[in-house]
Design an enzyme around this catalytic site. Structure first.
Site, PDB file in Angstrom:
ATOM      1  CG  ASP A  10      -0.315   0.019   2.232  1.00  0.00           C
ATOM      2  OD1 ASP A  10      -0.773   0.664   3.358  1.00  0.00           O
ATOM      3  OD2 ASP A  10       0.497  -0.231   2.289  1.00  0.00           O
ATOM      4  CG  ASP A  14       7.063   1.409   4.560  1.00  0.00           C
ATOM      5  OD1 ASP A  14       5.786   2.212   4.477  1.00  0.00           O
ATOM      6  OD2 ASP A  14       6.595   0.859   6.442  1.00  0.00           O
ATOM      7  CG  ASP A  15       4.030   0.699   0.954  1.00  0.00           C
ATOM      8  OD1 ASP A  15       3.672   0.791   2.776  1.00  0.00           O
ATOM      9  OD2 ASP A  15       3.777  -1.165   1.843  1.00  0.00           O
ATOM     10  CG  ASN A  39       0.912   3.644   3.988  1.00  0.00           C
ATOM     11  OD1 ASN A  39       0.115   3.369   5.572  1.00  0.00           O
ATOM     12  ND2 ASN A  39       1.287   2.572   2.990  1.00  0.00           N
ATOM     13  CB  THR A 124       4.722  -4.145   3.046  1.00  0.00           C
ATOM     14  OG1 THR A 124       3.572  -3.599   1.234  1.00  0.00           O
ATOM     15  CG2 THR A 124       5.505  -5.314   3.326  1.00  0.00           C
ATOM     16  CD  GLU A 164       1.217  -2.856  12.165  1.00  0.00           C
ATOM     17  OE1 GLU A 164       0.443  -3.957  11.461  1.00  0.00           O
ATOM     18  OE2 GLU A 164       1.851  -2.095  11.195  1.00  0.00           O
ATOM     19  CG  PHE A 165      -2.030   1.982   9.685  1.00  0.00           C
ATOM     20  CD1 PHE A 165      -1.794   1.112   8.252  1.00  0.00           C
ATOM     21  CD2 PHE A 165      -3.009   2.784   9.735  1.00  0.00           C
ATOM     22  CE1 PHE A 165      -2.170   1.476   7.066  1.00  0.00           C
ATOM     23  CE2 PHE A 165      -3.649   2.690   8.598  1.00  0.00           C
ATOM     24  CZ  PHE A 165      -3.603   2.348   7.440  1.00  0.00           C
ATOM     25  CG  ASN A 166      -0.047  -2.810   7.315  1.00  0.00           C
ATOM     26  OD1 ASN A 166       0.232  -1.840   7.080  1.00  0.00           O
ATOM     27  ND2 ASN A 166       1.797  -3.218   7.795  1.00  0.00           N
ATOM     28  CG  HIS A 239       7.383  -0.326   9.328  1.00  0.00           C
ATOM     29  ND1 HIS A 239       7.082  -0.348  10.882  1.00  0.00           N
ATOM     30  CD2 HIS A 239       6.561   1.676   9.318  1.00  0.00           C
ATOM     31  CE1 HIS A 239       7.533   0.906  11.809  1.00  0.00           C
ATOM     32  NE2 HIS A 239       7.139   1.520  10.576  1.00  0.00           N
ATOM     33  CG  ASP A 240       6.032  -1.876   4.313  1.00  0.00           C
ATOM     34  OD1 ASP A 240       5.027  -1.113   3.901  1.00  0.00           O
ATOM     35  OD2 ASP A 240       5.686  -2.136   6.127  1.00  0.00           O
TER      36      ASP A 240
HETATM   37  O1  RIB Z   1       2.573   0.619  10.670  1.00  0.00           O
HETATM   38  C1  RIB Z   1       3.852   0.362   9.951  1.00  0.00           C
HETATM   39  C2  RIB Z   1       2.860  -0.233   8.071  1.00  0.00           C
HETATM   40  O2  RIB Z   1       1.719   0.845   8.282  1.00  0.00           O
HETATM   41  C3  RIB Z   1       3.440   0.144   6.946  1.00  0.00           C
HETATM   42  O3  RIB Z   1       3.647  -1.375   6.444  1.00  0.00           O
HETATM   43  C4  RIB Z   1       2.948   1.326   6.787  1.00  0.00           C
HETATM   44  O4  RIB Z   1       2.995   1.370   5.396  1.00  0.00           O
HETATM   45  C5  RIB Z   1       1.953   0.838   7.154  1.00  0.00           C
HETATM   46  O5  RIB Z   1       1.116   0.360   5.892  1.00  0.00           O
HETATM   47 CA    CA Z   2       2.707  -0.651   3.928  1.00  0.00          CA
END
Ligand code: RIB
Ligand code: CA
Length: 310
Positions: A10, A14-15, A39, A124, A164-166, A239-240
Site C-alpha cells: 500500500d 516504506d512500501d 496508507n 506490507t 499496529e496500522f496494518n 518497516h516494510d
Molecule cells: O505500521 C507500519 C505499517 O503501516 C507499514 O506497512 C506502513 O507502510 C503502514 O502501512
Molecule cells: Ca505498508
C-alpha cells in the site's frame, strides 16, 4: 535459485523500498505487485506503485489493484504519516508503467498457476487482498510457499496504544490469513523499530546516485518529518522492506514459532496482535514471529539492491 515473490503493498513511503528491494535483490524473483487500500486510497497506492516501479526501471512486473478498503470496516488512510496522496514529499512524475487490467486476486491466481515452483507472498499493508484470495481461491493456497507480513507487534501499537496500522486497518483480514493454511511469518513493530532512517542512512541511499535514489531521499525526508510530528520519532522506522529482506536472507531476522491471535472486538484493542510468546494460552502455534534484526546487514542489503536498479 531466486525465490518467486508476489508483493502486496500500500505505497506508502516504506512500501516503496520494499518494492525496490524485491526488484533489486538477486535472491528475489519479483513476479507481481498488487496494491490495496491502506496508507492511502487504492487509486493513490496503485498510482504510487506504478510511479516508483517506473522510476527504478521495474517495467516488466505486472501491477494490479486490489481491494479499496477493509473487509468489514471503513478505510482510514494513514495521511498523518504518508500524506494525502499516500506518497507525500516529492512531486510525483507521470508513471511509466500501466496497471494490469486484472484485479489483484486474479493476478495472484494467474501468477501462482504459471509458476513451476511455490511462490512466496510478501504483504506490507493490510491483508485484505490476501484474505480475499484465500477465501475465493482456496485451491491455490497449496502453491503458496509462505506468507510474510509486515504487521502487528509483540508490544505496543502505533495507531492505537495496542494496534499496529496494518492489523488495525483490517483485523478481520489478518485473522483470516493467519488461519488460511500457508506458513505465516509476522514482522511487527518490535523489530521494525530497529531499522531507523538516520542521516547516515539517507546519505547512503542518496549516494547510490540514481533517479530512484534521489526520489527515495525526498521520500525519507518527508517520512521522518511526519514520524517526528505524529510519533515523536525524528528517525522513522523503515518497516516494510524488512519483510522482503527476510525472504532474501532468512538469517537477517530472528524468529520464534508461537501463537498469534488478532483482537477483533476490543473497544480499545481492536487490531491488537496477541502474541503468546510464553505459551500461556496453550494454543497451537500458528506463526513465526520476528524477534530480532541484523540492522547493519539490512541497510547493506537495501543499498546493494538499489544500486542494482536503474
Ligand atoms: O505500521 C507500519 C505499517 O503501516 C507499514 O506497512 C506502513 O507502510 C503502514 O502501512
Ligand atoms: Ca505498508
Amino acid at each position: 535459485m531466486p525465490i518467486p515473490v508476489i508483493l502486496d503493498c500500500d505505497p506508502g513511503h516504506d512500501d516503496v523500498f520494499a518494492i525496490w528491494l524485491a526488484a533489486g535483490h538477486p535472491e528475489i524473483d519479483l513476479r507481481a505487485i498488487t496494491t490495496v487500500g491502506g496508507n492511502g486510497r487504492l487509486s493513490h497506492t496503485t498510482y504510487n506503485a506504478r510511479v516508483v516501479a517506473g522510476l527504478a526501471g521495474v517495467t516488466k512486473v505486472p501491477i494490479a489493484a486490489g481491494a479499496p478498503g477493509p473487509l468489514m470496516r471503513a478505510l482510514s488512510p494513514a495521511e498523518w504519516i504518508h500524506g494525502g496522496n499516500a506518497l507525500g514529499g516529492p512531486e510525483l512524475p507521470v508513471p511509466e508503467v500501466e496497471a494490469d487490467p486484472r484485479p489483484a486476486i486474479e493476478l495472484i491466481r494467474d501468477t501462482l498457476d504459471a509458476a513451476a515452483e511455490d511462490v512466496t507472498i510478501v504483504a506490507t499493508g493490510p491483508l485484505t487482498n490476501i484474505a480475499m484470495f484465500a477465501r475465493i481461491y482456496p485451491d491455490r493456497l497449496s502453491k503458496v510457499r509462505e506468507i510474510v507480513w509486515m504487521g502487528g507487534s509483540t508490544g505496543r501499537g502505533n495507531v492505537t496504544p495496542y494496534a499496529e496500522f496494518n492489523a488495525w486497518c483490517d483485523p478481520e483480514a489478518a485473522a483470516i490469513v493467519l488461519e488460511s493454511g500457508p506458513p505465516f511469518t509476522m514482522i511487527g513493530l518490535n523489530v521494525t523499530h530497529q531499522a531507523l532512517v538516520t542521516r547516515e542512512v539517507i546519505a547512503r541511499i542518496g549516494a547510490v546516485g540514481t533517479r530512484a535514489a534521489a526520489f527515495g531521499v525526498e521520500l525519507l525526508s518527508f517520512y521522518n518529518s511526519t514520524y517526528e510530528t505524529d510519533q515523536g520519532m525524528p528517525e522513522a522506522p523503515l518497516h516494510d522492506p524488512i519483510a522482503v529482506a527476510l525472504v532474501a536472507e532468512p538469517t537477517l531476522v530472528t524468529t520464534v514459532r508461537t501463537r498469534v491471535d488478532v483482537e477483533l472486538d476490543g473497544t480499545e484493542t481492536a487490531g491488537a496482535t496477541s502474541v503468546d510468546l510464553l505459551g500461556k494460552l496453550k494454543r497451537e502455534p500458528n506463526a513465526r514471529v520476528a524477534t530480532g534484526l541484523d540492522v547493519p546487514r539490512f541497510w547493506e542489503l537495501l543499498e546493494q539492491a538499489m544500486r542494482s536498479l536503474a
